[in-house]
Scaffold this motif. Structure first.
Motif, PDB file in Angstrom:
ATOM      1  N   TYR A  35       0.839  -1.189   0.000  1.00  0.00           N
ATOM      2  CA  TYR A  35       0.000   0.000   0.000  1.00  0.00           C
ATOM      3  C   TYR A  35       0.878   1.244   0.000  1.00  0.00           C
ATOM      4  CZ  TYR A  35      -4.214  -2.699   0.920  1.00  0.00           C
ATOM      5  OH  TYR A  35      -5.267  -3.564   0.816  1.00  0.00           O
ATOM      6  N   LEU A  36       0.396   2.283  -0.672  1.00  0.00           N
ATOM      7  CA  LEU A  36       1.129   3.538  -0.760  1.00  0.00           C
ATOM      8  C   LEU A  36       0.272   4.694  -0.265  1.00  0.00           C
ATOM      9  CD1 LEU A  36       2.543   3.243  -4.385  1.00  0.00           C
ATOM     10  CD2 LEU A  36       3.668   2.593  -2.253  1.00  0.00           C
ATOM     11  N   GLU A  37       0.938   5.670   0.319  1.00  0.00           N
ATOM     12  CA  GLU A  37       0.279   6.934   0.611  1.00  0.00           C
ATOM     13  C   GLU A  37      -0.301   7.425  -0.722  1.00  0.00           C
ATOM     14  OE1 GLU A  37      -1.285   9.689   2.716  1.00  0.00           O
ATOM     15  OE2 GLU A  37       0.191   8.477   3.786  1.00  0.00           O
ATOM     16  N   PRO A  38      -1.592   7.769  -0.777  1.00  0.00           N
ATOM     17  CA  PRO A  38      -2.205   8.117  -2.068  1.00  0.00           C
ATOM     18  C   PRO A  38      -1.427   9.151  -2.888  1.00  0.00           C
ATOM     19  CG  PRO A  38      -3.912   7.849  -0.434  1.00  0.00           C
ATOM     20  CD  PRO A  38      -2.589   7.759   0.295  1.00  0.00           C
ATOM     21  N   SER A  39      -0.860  10.148  -2.244  1.00  0.00           N
ATOM     22  CA  SER A  39      -0.121  11.180  -2.989  1.00  0.00           C
ATOM     23  C   SER A  39       1.190  10.644  -3.570  1.00  0.00           C
ATOM     24  CB  SER A  39       0.161  12.386  -2.093  1.00  0.00           C
ATOM     25  OG  SER A  39       1.020  12.016  -1.026  1.00  0.00           O
ATOM     26  N   TRP A  40       1.599   9.449  -3.178  1.00  0.00           N
ATOM     27  CA  TRP A  40       2.842   8.855  -3.675  1.00  0.00           C
ATOM     28  C   TRP A  40       2.609   7.839  -4.788  1.00  0.00           C
ATOM     29  CZ3 TRP A  40       7.997   9.800  -2.702  1.00  0.00           C
ATOM     30  CH2 TRP A  40       8.234  10.857  -1.829  1.00  0.00           C
ATOM     31  N   ARG A  41       1.377   7.605  -5.162  1.00  0.00           N
ATOM     32  CA  ARG A  41       1.114   6.697  -6.282  1.00  0.00           C
ATOM     33  C   ARG A  41       1.680   7.294  -7.564  1.00  0.00           C
ATOM     34  NH1 ARG A  41      -4.825   4.718  -6.832  1.00  0.00           N
ATOM     35  NH2 ARG A  41      -3.797   3.578  -8.489  1.00  0.00           N
ATOM     36  N   GLY A  42       2.192   6.425  -8.435  1.00  0.00           N
ATOM     37  CA  GLY A  42       2.714   6.860  -9.720  1.00  0.00           C
ATOM     38  C   GLY A  42       4.095   7.489  -9.657  1.00  0.00           C
ATOM     39  N   ARG A  43       4.788   7.333  -8.535  1.00  0.00           N
ATOM     40  CA  ARG A  43       6.104   7.956  -8.370  1.00  0.00           C
ATOM     41  C   ARG A  43       7.219   6.927  -8.232  1.00  0.00           C
ATOM     42  NH1 ARG A  43       4.834  12.684  -4.042  1.00  0.00           N
ATOM     43  NH2 ARG A  43       7.049  13.082  -4.294  1.00  0.00           N
ATOM     44  N   GLY A  44       6.918   5.653  -8.539  1.00  0.00           N
ATOM     45  CA  GLY A  44       7.959   4.623  -8.538  1.00  0.00           C
ATOM     46  C   GLY A  44       8.153   3.885  -7.234  1.00  0.00           C
ATOM     47  N   VAL A  45       7.452   4.297  -6.179  1.00  0.00           N
ATOM     48  CA  VAL A  45       7.621   3.636  -4.883  1.00  0.00           C
ATOM     49  C   VAL A  45       7.105   2.203  -4.944  1.00  0.00           C
ATOM     50  CG1 VAL A  45       7.054   3.710  -2.421  1.00  0.00           C
ATOM     51  CG2 VAL A  45       7.471   5.838  -3.679  1.00  0.00           C
ATOM     52  N   GLY A  46       5.933   2.003  -5.521  1.00  0.00           N
ATOM     53  CA  GLY A  46       5.386   0.657  -5.645  1.00  0.00           C
ATOM     54  C   GLY A  46       6.282  -0.237  -6.478  1.00  0.00           C
ATOM     55  N   ASP A  47       6.843   0.310  -7.567  1.00  0.00           N
ATOM     56  CA  ASP A  47       7.764  -0.471  -8.401  1.00  0.00           C
ATOM     57  C   ASP A  47       8.943  -0.965  -7.570  1.00  0.00           C
ATOM     58  OD1 ASP A  47       6.221   0.167 -10.692  1.00  0.00           O
ATOM     59  OD2 ASP A  47       7.387   1.983 -11.040  1.00  0.00           O
ATOM     60  N   ARG A  48       9.488  -0.072  -6.773  1.00  0.00           N
ATOM     61  CA  ARG A  48      10.653  -0.441  -5.955  1.00  0.00           C
ATOM     62  C   ARG A  48      10.272  -1.446  -4.869  1.00  0.00           C
ATOM     63  NH1 ARG A  48      14.009   4.896  -4.740  1.00  0.00           N
ATOM     64  NH2 ARG A  48      15.344   3.382  -3.673  1.00  0.00           N
ATOM     65  N   LEU A  49       9.077  -1.317  -4.311  1.00  0.00           N
ATOM     66  CA  LEU A  49       8.648  -2.292  -3.304  1.00  0.00           C
ATOM     67  C   LEU A  49       8.439  -3.675  -3.919  1.00  0.00           C
ATOM     68  CD1 LEU A  49       6.243  -0.080  -1.162  1.00  0.00           C
ATOM     69  CD2 LEU A  49       8.439  -1.061  -0.426  1.00  0.00           C
ATOM     70  N   VAL A  50       7.879  -3.738  -5.128  1.00  0.00           N
ATOM     71  CA  VAL A  50       7.720  -5.040  -5.793  1.00  0.00           C
ATOM     72  C   VAL A  50       9.086  -5.648  -6.098  1.00  0.00           C
ATOM     73  CG1 VAL A  50       6.966  -6.187  -7.915  1.00  0.00           C
ATOM     74  CG2 VAL A  50       5.425  -4.663  -6.717  1.00  0.00           C
TER      75      VAL A  50
END
Length: 154
Positions: A81-96
């Protein structure tokens, strides 16, 4: 250009409250039509007394605040899960990518069918939908989909 430094690290007990708040905001933003099975306080307790102490929990931290979370249990990606304002900034990619590094033999996960952006996200990362259910086996009673990633499949 965003110059915020992101730090990825294992969560500790002191992070549990902030992790729960990110989860709550993210769930609300990403899944507005899904009935939550637990109250906010139950979610906070679950992160404090179950998730952080028992599971491999990682956080993405920016400017001293948790902006993303990853929870692994054996071969399962249990939570991302990501802080909504952080979606689309590569954080999820790095977590995966972190999850794949931590579980190089493969990963499975469940997501709700209604969460089409999550499905597209996981498919971009090499996950394949292998099962769809009517939701009767999850607490939310929401149709879901099982995804699998195997390293040979990439």
């Amino acid at each position: 250009m965003d110059t915020t430094e992101l730090v990825f690290r294992r969560a500790d007990d002191a992070d549990a409250g902030e992790i729960a708040e990110v989860w709550l905001r993210s769930f609300t933003a990403a899944l507005p039509t899904v009935r939550r099975a637990h109250t906010d306080e139950e979610v906070r307790d679950w992160f404090s007394y179950v998730v952080v102490p028992r599971y491999e929990t990682w956080v993405a931290v920016a400017d001293g605040s948790v902006v993303g979370l990853l929870v692994l249990d054996d071969g399962e990606l249990e939570q991302l899960y990501l802080e909504p304002s952080w979606r689309g900034r590569g954080v999820g990619d790095r977590l995966v990518e972190l999850a794949k590094q931590r579980r190089p033999d493969g990963l499975g996960l469940w997501t709700f069918q209604v969460n089409e952006p999550a499905g597209r996200f996981y498919e971009r990362h090499g996950f394949v939908a292998v099962e769809r259910t009517d939701g009767l086996r999850n607490e939310e009673r929401e149709p879901d989909v099982r995804y699998m990633w195997e390293p040979l499949g990439e």
